[in-house]
Design a protein around this motif. Structure first.
Motif, PDB file in Angstrom:
ATOM      1  N   ILE B  94      92.887 -32.088 -62.007  1.00 52.64           N
ATOM      2  CA  ILE B  94      93.772 -30.926 -62.079  1.00 52.64           C
ATOM      3  C   ILE B  94      93.067 -29.656 -62.582  1.00 52.64           C
ATOM      4  O   ILE B  94      93.222 -28.593 -61.978  1.00 52.64           O
ATOM      5  CB  ILE B  94      95.046 -31.265 -62.896  1.00 52.64           C
ATOM      6  N   PRO B  95      92.220 -29.750 -63.644  1.00 49.71           N
ATOM      7  CA  PRO B  95      91.543 -28.530 -64.085  1.00 49.71           C
ATOM      8  C   PRO B  95      90.721 -27.883 -62.964  1.00 49.71           C
ATOM      9  O   PRO B  95      90.632 -26.655 -62.876  1.00 49.71           O
ATOM     10  CB  PRO B  95      90.617 -29.018 -65.204  1.00 49.71           C
ATOM     11  N   ARG B  96      90.163 -28.732 -62.092  1.00 52.11           N
ATOM     12  CA  ARG B  96      89.361 -28.211 -60.991  1.00 52.11           C
ATOM     13  C   ARG B  96      90.247 -27.399 -60.032  1.00 52.11           C
ATOM     14  O   ARG B  96      89.849 -26.334 -59.547  1.00 52.11           O
ATOM     15  CB  ARG B  96      88.725 -29.399 -60.247  1.00 52.11           C
ATOM     16  N   TYR B  97      91.456 -27.918 -59.782  1.00 57.05           N
ATOM     17  CA  TYR B  97      92.367 -27.211 -58.878  1.00 57.05           C
ATOM     18  C   TYR B  97      92.840 -25.907 -59.512  1.00 57.05           C
ATOM     19  O   TYR B  97      92.978 -24.886 -58.846  1.00 57.05           O
ATOM     20  CB  TYR B  97      93.578 -28.088 -58.537  1.00 57.05           C
ATOM     21  N   ILE B  98      93.094 -25.974 -60.822  1.00 55.40           N
ATOM     22  CA  ILE B  98      93.547 -24.768 -61.518  1.00 55.40           C
ATOM     23  C   ILE B  98      92.425 -23.725 -61.509  1.00 55.40           C
ATOM     24  O   ILE B  98      92.648 -22.540 -61.268  1.00 55.40           O
ATOM     25  CB  ILE B  98      93.951 -25.102 -62.986  1.00 55.40           C
ATOM     26  N   GLU B  99      91.216 -24.211 -61.737  1.00 53.24           N
ATOM     27  CA  GLU B  99      90.067 -23.309 -61.740  1.00 53.24           C
ATOM     28  C   GLU B  99      89.911 -22.632 -60.378  1.00 53.24           C
ATOM     29  O   GLU B  99      89.524 -21.472 -60.281  1.00 53.24           O
ATOM     30  CB  GLU B  99      88.809 -24.117 -62.062  1.00 53.24           C
ATOM     31  N   ALA B 100      90.223 -23.404 -59.318  1.00 48.38           N
ATOM     32  CA  ALA B 100      90.107 -22.845 -57.969  1.00 48.38           C
ATOM     33  C   ALA B 100      91.168 -21.772 -57.717  1.00 48.38           C
ATOM     34  O   ALA B 100      91.083 -21.041 -56.736  1.00 48.38           O
ATOM     35  CB  ALA B 100      90.227 -23.962 -56.940  1.00 48.38           C
ATOM     36  N   GLY B 101      92.167 -21.705 -58.599  1.00 51.58           N
ATOM     37  CA  GLY B 101      93.144 -20.628 -58.466  1.00 51.58           C
ATOM     38  C   GLY B 101      94.568 -21.074 -58.227  1.00 51.58           C
ATOM     39  O   GLY B 101      95.458 -20.244 -58.023  1.00 51.58           O
ATOM     40  N   ALA B 102      94.836 -22.405 -58.220  1.00 54.75           N
ATOM     41  CA  ALA B 102      96.218 -22.868 -58.047  1.00 54.75           C
ATOM     42  C   ALA B 102      96.947 -22.737 -59.376  1.00 54.75           C
ATOM     43  O   ALA B 102      96.315 -22.772 -60.435  1.00 54.75           O
ATOM     44  CB  ALA B 102      96.224 -24.321 -57.588  1.00 54.75           C
ATOM     45  N   ILE B 103      98.271 -22.579 -59.320  1.00 53.49           N
ATOM     46  CA  ILE B 103      99.013 -22.482 -60.586  1.00 53.49           C
ATOM     47  C   ILE B 103      99.509 -23.861 -61.026  1.00 53.49           C
ATOM     48  O   ILE B 103     100.004 -24.025 -62.130  1.00 53.49           O
ATOM     49  CB  ILE B 103     100.203 -21.491 -60.502  1.00 53.49           C
ATOM     50  N   GLY B 104      99.377 -24.847 -60.165  1.00 52.94           N
ATOM     51  CA  GLY B 104      99.802 -26.189 -60.558  1.00 52.94           C
ATOM     52  C   GLY B 104      99.622 -27.179 -59.424  1.00 52.94           C
ATOM     53  O   GLY B 104      99.213 -26.806 -58.326  1.00 52.94           O
ATOM     54  N   VAL B 105      99.936 -28.427 -59.721  1.00 53.92           N
ATOM     55  CA  VAL B 105      99.772 -29.494 -58.735  1.00 53.92           C
ATOM     56  C   VAL B 105     101.035 -30.338 -58.722  1.00 53.92           C
ATOM     57  O   VAL B 105     101.546 -30.711 -59.774  1.00 53.92           O
ATOM     58  CB  VAL B 105      98.560 -30.383 -59.099  1.00 53.92           C
TER      59      VAL B 105
END
Lengths: 559, 129
Positions: B94-105
């Motif tokens: 999840i941190p990787r997705y957030i880092e990529a710019g998503a606000i959540g999963v």
């Protein structure tokens, strides 16, 4: 007649005797020459080179005695080998040791005996050089000196033969080792302290694509890509300087480089051998390209299957969820219960897929953790709140009673919640209706200990050893209704192990089961202000529980 | 951003788009536009200017992370919040997705009766940071 005593170290003596391979061998001129001349020089009818076996005296060379061997119990030589000195019996008919021996009293009619022991060079008397006569004799010092000369010559022959045997055996050993090295599927390379290759076996030639001639004399770093190549001399030097071996004696994965410049994964095991000229390092190399590929395919497969299963599951679960939620119109009671049934099983299948993926990742060491400082009691509260659905479904209550407060651990909170959820789910499923599942936090051996206690039937003894195995399910008839994948506890154990903790259970048939896990206390543990740790590790002022041996909880106040 | 009005669902699976749309429209009262690939999603985002994008992670062609990178690179779409939907959600990812710019999963399978609330919670969390 007196039976000859057995020498000290008889087993070693016999071992050495058999090592000469002389027993029962063909006659040899080098010994026969000596016995022949001895009879002439000393004027005796009989001269012998004898070897004393476990129960016989066998003649390697024999002039004048009509026998190939005689029993050890009647043998003169069996007495001679008891000391390093000569044995001389001038008239055996007067000697109580020999007078009733068949050699003396029987057809051989021996009266005189003189013999020197022959040894193997290590003090084991293997046999004798001796002369005999059928008449008593006056044995002079000169006779004795001449016999000693013959004995010394026989001794030389015996020892040189032993030496030859040793060389032969060493040569055989070496060629046997060569044969093993040639047949080995793993590459085997030896290098000296400078990293120079001394030998390579055919498998190493095949693995790296070089011939033996191209490798011997070269530095072994030739077979490694950067940066290992540049650092290799330093690895050896560090080991020689400090004796600290990073990889000696333990296998590890590394990267090899072929002659064509292709890098490939290897398993490398290194051994060190002390020799007279310095240390030799032996590297055993296995090309694991194929194994790595299989590992990768397996991981990809599991990941793909998991995704491919979850995609249709998302649609099924979604449709059922919408039906259940009344989005397509209100359902009657029967339709609703059927949709619920489908929905429950859909979720069960989704959990199974998750568990399979987790098991695979844990086994491959590829489960990633997001470690942070976690308040354990907060985490348990979250887990209990998040699983209220279980209470409704199984008609049980969860009771969280932390016996110590402000417990901080280093953990991946999502994974830890997964563990607690699993334990809660098991406890709820196995609890009788209306029962309470108790969750407590107390001091364990390693650090904080979480216990989840149910008042279910307990775990059958036969099933206990398999409880944490993959797909472990009790096959007792009344256990089948408790549906579970049999992977949950296996995943829990993997996660707790990866946190450096331990997981276990205490159970009593008919009374219930307590599952517990302990996590190590973080070294930089942060205690909340006003809650300093009491000497026994309990938080000051908190009621403190310890688990009694029967698994029941016993209340005591901490001091 | 306050309450989202229009949500773009980008997913290569027809069924999942349909269920997501029913959930957001009928349960959540939102309006939904849909795209079946990352490329179509980019075009729809530019054309429709949705308030939020629900983006599938694993798609053939331009995948979720690739689509997100292009959305962020385009000034017309760089401000639109994105929530990943994935069947491969691991807490460590999840941190990787957030880092990529998503606000959540939002992990798949999701509960369609709770999807609108889950989306609103993520948007609220994002707004408050």
């Amino acid at each position: 007649m007196q039976r000859p005593p057995v020498p000290h170290c008889e087993a070693e003596r016999i071992g050495s005797l058999y090592g000469t391979r002389l027993l029962d061998s063909e006659p040899e001129e080098r010994f026969d020459r000596l016995t022949r001349i001895a009879t002439a020089a000393l004027g005796v009818p009989i001269a012998l080179v004898s070897l004393v076996d476990t129960d016989r005296e066998w003649f390697k060379s024999n002039v004048g005695l009509d026998a190939a061997e005689i029993g050890r119990d009647v043998s003169f030589c069996a007495h001679t080998i008891l000391s390093s000195a000569a044995l001389v019996v001038e008239d055996a008919s007067l000697d109580p040791r020999f007078q009733d021996s068949p050699l003396v009293a029987g057809e051989h009619h021996i009266r005189f005996y003189a013999g020197f022991p022959l040894d193997d060079g290590y003090g084991n008397h293997l046999g004798t050089f001796s002369v005999m006569d059928r008449e008593p004799r006056n044995w002079t010092d000169l006779d004795q000196a001449v016999l000693k000369e013959f004995a010394d010559l026989a001794q030389l022959e015996l020892t040189s033969d032993g030496l030859e045997a040793s060389v032969r055996s060493a040569r055989e050993g070496a060629s046997r080792i060569d044969a093993i090295l040639a047949a080995a599927a793993d590459g085997i390379i030896t290098i000296d302290e400078q990293g120079i290759i001394e030998s390579v076996n055919p498998a190493a030639e095949r693995i790296f694509g070089y011939s033996r001639e191209e490798l011997v004399g070269e530095n072994v770093s030739l077979l490694m890509p950067s940066p290992f190549r540049e650092n290799h001399d330093q690895y050896i030097q560090n080991y020689l300087d400090t004796g600290e071996a990073k990889i000696i004696g333990v296998g590890r994965e590394a990267i090899g480089l072929t002659k064509d410049g292709k890098e490939f994964p290897i398993d490398l095991a290194i051994g060190v051998v002390e020799t007279a000229t310095g240390r030799l390092f032996t590297g055993i190399i296995r090309d694991i390209t194929e194994r790595k590929e299989v590992d990768r395919m397996k991981t990809d497969f599991v990941s793909l299957v998991s995704h491919e299963l979850r995609t249709p599951l998302t649609s099924i679960r979604g449709s059922l969820g919408l039906l259940d939620g009344g989005v397509a119109g209100e359902l009657d009671e029967q339709a609703r219960s059927m949709v619920r049934l489908a929905l429950d099983n859909c979720e069960r299948l989704a959990r199974l897929v998750d568990d399979i993926l987790d098991v695979e990742k844990i086994e491959a060491g590829k489960l990633e953790y997001r470690m942070e400082t976690v308040d354990l009691v907060d985490l348990l509260s979250q887990a209990v709140a998040g699983n209220e659905g279980l209470c409704v479904a199984h008609n049980v209550a969860f009771d969280l009673t932390p016996q110590i407060a402000d417990v901080r651990v280093t953990a991946d909170s999502d994974r830890l919640i997964q563990v607690v959820t699993n334990l809660l789910s098991n406890a709820a499923r196995f609890s009788p209706p209306g029962a309470t599942v108790e969750v407590s936090v107390l001091d364990g051996e390693l650090g904080p200990r979480v216990e989840v206690t149910d008042h279910g039937p307990g775990i059958r003894e036969e099933f206990r050893p398999r409880l944490f195995d993959k797909f472990a399910k009790d096959d007792a008839p009344d256990s089948r209704r408790k549906d579970g994948s049999g992977l949950g506890l296996n995943v829990c154990r993997g996660i707790i192990d990866d946190h450096g903790g331990r997981i276990g259970f205490e159970t009593e048939l008919g009374a219930g089961t307590t599952f517990f896990f302990e996590l190590p206390t973080p070294t930089d543990s942060v205690q909340a202000p006003g809650h300093e740790t009491a000497p026994d590790g309990a938080a000051a002022g908190c009621p403190h529980f310890t688990a009694a041996k029967d698994g029941s909880a016993e209340n005591r106040r901490s001091p | 951003m306050t309450e989202p009005q229009t949500v773009l669902i980008v997913d290569d699976e027809d069924d999942i788009r349909t269920i997501g749309a029913i959930s957001l429209e009928q349960v959540g009262g939102l309006s939904v536009v849909m795209a079946a690939s990352g490329e179509d999603g980019l075009a729809a985002a530019r054309a429709e200017q949705p308030d939020l994008i629900l983006l599938d992670m694993m798609m053939p062609g331009l995948d979720g992370l690739g689509t997100l990178a292009e959305l962020r690179a385009d000034p017309d779409t760089s401000g639109i919040p994105v929530i990943f939907m994935t069947a491969k959600a691991q807490s460590a990812d999840i941190p990787r997705y957030i880092e990529a710019g998503a606000i959540g999963v939002i992990p798949k399978p999701f509960d369609p009766m709770r999807l609108p609330d889950a989306v609103r919670t993520l948007v609220d969390q994002f707004d408050s940071t």
